[in-house]
Scaffold this motif. Structure first.
Motif, mmCIF file in Angstrom:
data_model
loop_
_atom_site.group_PDB
_atom_site.id
_atom_site.type_symbol
_atom_site.label_atom_id
_atom_site.label_comp_id
_atom_site.label_asym_id
_atom_site.label_seq_id
_atom_site.Cartn_x
_atom_site.Cartn_y
_atom_site.Cartn_z
ATOM 1 N N GLU A 17 0.817 -1.211 0.000
ATOM 2 C CA GLU A 17 0.000 0.000 0.000
ATOM 3 C C GLU A 17 0.854 1.266 0.000
ATOM 4 O OE1 GLU A 17 -3.355 2.520 0.077
ATOM 5 O OE2 GLU A 17 -2.979 0.474 -0.620
ATOM 6 N N ARG A 18 2.010 1.222 0.646
ATOM 7 C CA ARG A 18 2.888 2.395 0.666
ATOM 8 C C ARG A 18 3.357 2.745 -0.745
ATOM 9 N NH1 ARG A 18 5.407 4.308 5.104
ATOM 10 N NH2 ARG A 18 7.354 4.615 3.965
ATOM 11 N N LEU A 19 3.770 1.740 -1.503
ATOM 12 C CA LEU A 19 4.222 1.995 -2.871
ATOM 13 C C LEU A 19 3.058 2.449 -3.741
ATOM 14 C CD1 LEU A 19 6.305 2.019 -5.105
ATOM 15 C CD2 LEU A 19 5.993 -0.456 -5.370
ATOM 16 N N ARG A 20 1.896 1.842 -3.556
ATOM 17 C CA ARG A 20 0.724 2.250 -4.328
ATOM 18 C C ARG A 20 0.424 3.731 -4.111
ATOM 19 N NH1 ARG A 20 -5.112 2.507 -4.636
ATOM 20 N NH2 ARG A 20 -5.204 2.861 -2.395
ATOM 21 N N ARG A 21 0.425 4.164 -2.846
ATOM 22 C CA ARG A 21 0.123 5.569 -2.550
ATOM 23 C C ARG A 21 1.202 6.498 -3.099
ATOM 24 N NH1 ARG A 21 -0.925 3.925 2.859
ATOM 25 N NH2 ARG A 21 0.645 5.389 3.618
ATOM 26 N N ALA A 22 2.454 6.053 -3.041
ATOM 27 C CA ALA A 22 3.547 6.881 -3.565
ATOM 28 C C ALA A 22 3.409 7.069 -5.074
ATOM 29 C CB ALA A 22 4.893 6.247 -3.230
ATOM 30 N N LEU A 23 3.028 6.007 -5.782
ATOM 31 C CA LEU A 23 2.875 6.104 -7.237
ATOM 32 C C LEU A 23 1.636 6.912 -7.616
ATOM 33 C CD1 LEU A 23 3.960 2.498 -8.275
ATOM 34 C CD2 LEU A 23 5.206 4.629 -8.679
ATOM 35 N N LEU A 47 12.569 1.253 -5.602
ATOM 36 C CA LEU A 47 11.248 1.663 -5.128
ATOM 37 C C LEU A 47 11.139 1.544 -3.610
ATOM 38 C CD1 LEU A 47 9.060 0.014 -7.925
ATOM 39 C CD2 LEU A 47 9.655 2.440 -7.684
ATOM 40 N N GLN A 48 11.794 0.539 -3.049
ATOM 41 C CA GLN A 48 11.796 0.375 -1.597
ATOM 42 C C GLN A 48 12.491 1.556 -0.929
ATOM 43 O OE1 GLN A 48 12.889 -3.594 -0.152
ATOM 44 N NE2 GLN A 48 14.087 -2.645 1.471
ATOM 45 N N ALA A 49 13.636 1.959 -1.486
ATOM 46 C CA ALA A 49 14.369 3.100 -0.936
ATOM 47 C C ALA A 49 13.536 4.375 -1.033
ATOM 48 C CB ALA A 49 15.691 3.275 -1.678
ATOM 49 N N TRP A 50 12.808 4.506 -2.120
ATOM 50 C CA TRP A 50 11.970 5.692 -2.326
ATOM 51 C C TRP A 50 10.872 5.778 -1.269
ATOM 52 C CZ3 TRP A 50 7.320 5.833 -5.991
ATOM 53 C CH2 TRP A 50 6.818 7.147 -6.105
ATOM 54 N N THR A 51 10.163 4.667 -1.037
ATOM 55 C CA THR A 51 9.074 4.703 -0.060
ATOM 56 C C THR A 51 9.586 4.782 1.372
ATOM 57 O OG1 THR A 51 8.905 2.272 -0.057
ATOM 58 C CG2 THR A 51 7.464 3.483 -1.573
ATOM 59 N N ASP A 52 10.877 4.486 1.574
ATOM 60 C CA ASP A 52 11.476 4.648 2.903
ATOM 61 C C ASP A 52 11.649 6.118 3.270
ATOM 62 O OD1 ASP A 52 11.716 1.986 3.572
ATOM 63 O OD2 ASP A 52 13.806 1.798 2.945
ATOM 64 N N ARG A 53 11.728 6.969 2.260
ATOM 65 C CA ARG A 53 12.011 8.384 2.516
ATOM 66 C C ARG A 53 10.810 9.092 3.134
ATOM 67 N NH1 ARG A 53 14.164 9.836 -3.470
ATOM 68 N NH2 ARG A 53 15.758 8.208 -3.628
ATOM 69 N N PRO A 54 11.049 9.910 4.146
ATOM 70 C CA PRO A 54 9.949 10.686 4.736
ATOM 71 C C PRO A 54 9.290 11.572 3.678
ATOM 72 C CG PRO A 54 11.906 10.780 6.123
ATOM 73 C CD PRO A 54 12.329 10.140 4.833
ATOM 74 N N GLY A 55 7.975 11.563 3.657
ATOM 75 C CA GLY A 55 7.244 12.423 2.735
ATOM 76 C C GLY A 55 6.950 11.813 1.383
ATOM 77 N N SER A 56 7.514 10.633 1.095
ATOM 78 C CA SER A 56 7.281 10.028 -0.222
ATOM 79 C C SER A 56 5.905 9.387 -0.316
ATOM 80 C CB SER A 56 8.353 8.981 -0.533
ATOM 81 O OG SER A 56 8.291 7.916 0.397
ATOM 82 N N VAL A 57 5.356 8.997 0.838
ATOM 83 C CA VAL A 57 4.066 8.299 0.862
ATOM 84 C C VAL A 57 3.009 9.199 1.470
ATOM 85 C CG1 VAL A 57 2.811 6.280 1.678
ATOM 86 C CG2 VAL A 57 5.236 6.084 1.087
ATOM 87 N N SER A 58 1.965 9.476 0.704
ATOM 88 C CA SER A 58 0.863 10.291 1.199
ATOM 89 C C SER A 58 0.101 9.537 2.276
ATOM 90 C CB SER A 58 -0.084 10.644 0.048
ATOM 91 O OG SER A 58 -1.263 11.233 0.538
ATOM 92 N N LYS A 82 -2.937 10.309 3.001
ATOM 93 C CA LYS A 82 -4.341 10.407 2.617
ATOM 94 C C LYS A 82 -4.857 9.058 2.160
ATOM 95 C CE LYS A 82 -7.422 12.846 -0.581
ATOM 96 N NZ LYS A 82 -7.490 13.816 -1.691
ATOM 97 N N LYS A 83 -6.024 8.656 2.644
ATOM 98 C CA LYS A 83 -6.614 7.388 2.247
ATOM 99 C C LYS A 83 -7.085 7.469 0.807
ATOM 100 C CE LYS A 83 -8.137 5.789 6.784
ATOM 101 N NZ LYS A 83 -9.282 5.323 7.590
ATOM 102 N N THR A 84 -6.895 6.360 0.075
ATOM 103 C CA THR A 84 -7.294 6.316 -1.323
ATOM 104 C C THR A 84 -8.412 5.308 -1.515
ATOM 105 O OG1 THR A 84 -5.466 4.779 -1.685
ATOM 106 C CG2 THR A 84 -5.072 7.088 -2.206
ATOM 107 N N ALA A 85 -8.931 5.253 -2.743
ATOM 108 C CA ALA A 85 -10.147 4.487 -2.999
ATOM 109 C C ALA A 85 -10.009 3.000 -2.730
ATOM 110 C CB ALA A 85 -10.588 4.710 -4.446
ATOM 111 N N LYS A 86 -8.870 2.400 -3.110
ATOM 112 C CA LYS A 86 -8.697 0.964 -2.958
ATOM 113 C C LYS A 86 -7.334 0.678 -2.366
ATOM 114 C CE LYS A 86 -11.750 -0.402 -6.718
ATOM 115 N NZ LYS A 86 -11.937 -1.300 -7.866
ATOM 116 N N SER A 87 -7.205 -0.496 -1.763
ATOM 117 C CA SER A 87 -5.913 -0.806 -1.164
ATOM 118 C C SER A 87 -5.400 -2.153 -1.608
ATOM 119 C CB SER A 87 -5.996 -0.721 0.360
ATOM 120 O OG SER A 87 -7.005 -1.569 0.860
#
Length: 217
Positions: free
Chosen positions: A156-162, A197-208, A210-215
């Motif tokens: 879900e973290r990567l999904r929200r980041a993308l 992509l793992q390193a990217w989602t590890d960074r503070p602020g990369s993942v919103s 905010k809840k999204t429509a699907k998980s």
């Protein structure tokens, strides 16, 4: 993906550009273990969390057990105490870890996935995805890192980041996004792409937040 990517061609271009940019940043240390059970446990800990939190949690677990069979017979609430109740989705995470280890033992008469090295990649993926408590992200990460299968693990973290990066819209599911990303990445590059992509989602602020429509579905 029906309605999932902002525009298939546009989404592919944005993802390719994002990867080029992200590859310039330092990557986390690769998981060098050949033990699929170790990678399984670490993948459960990284799912919807960060590499640093997962590494610390894994160390706390290993400091308290003799072997993975010891972890298998440990009650999930005890594992929660070890990793900390504030760990993201701690209760669910620990229940899933224990369920997967129990099912592995039931199938193999040992807490070992060594037999999977004699199977084809498709059989390995089916085996892992059918374990009790498993998550697509965990199964894909083990299949990728231990059995060199072509896939891109998505949580879900990567999904929200993308979604935030406008690569896809908020109707996309984790499974559909994983399938789409695998088509954008060459098999030879899938492991490096995962770590990028793992390193990217590890960074503070990369993942919103905010809840999204699907998980996860």
């Amino acid at each position: 993906m029906k309605g999932a990517v902002v525009n298939n061609q546009d989404g592919a271009k944005k993802f390719a550009g994002l990867l080029r940019k992200l590859k310039k940043s330092p990557l986390p240390d690769p998981d060098k273990s050949n033990d699929a059970v170790e990678v399984l446990i670490k993948s459960f800990l990284i799912w919807d969390s960060t590499t640093s939190k997962a590494s610390a949690a894994y160390k706390r677990i290993m400091d308290r057990i003799v072997d993975y069979n010891d972890l298998r017979v440990t009650m999930s609430h005890e594992i929660v105490e070890w990793i900390g109740p504030r760990y993201p989705r701690a209760q669910e995470r620990c229940q899933r870890i224990r369920a997967a280890l129990q099912h592995t033992y039931k199938r193999e008469h040992a807490v070992s996935l060594d037999r999977l090295h004699s199977l084809g990649r498709r059989e390995v993926k089916h085996y892992l995805r059918s374990l009790d408590g498993i998550l697509p992200y965990v199964a894909d990460r083990v299949t990728l890192l231990c059995f060199e299968a072509h896939c891109v693990p998505v949580d879900e973290r990567l999904r929200r980041a993308l979604i935030t990066a406008a690569v896809c819209d908020d109707t996309v599911t984790v499974n559909d996004l994983s399938s789409w990303l695998a088509r954008q990445v060459k098999a030879a590059n899938s492991t490096d792409t995962h770590y990028v992509l793992q390193a990217w989602t590890d960074r503070p602020g990369s993942v919103s937040k905010k809840k999204t429509a699907k998980s996860r579905a």
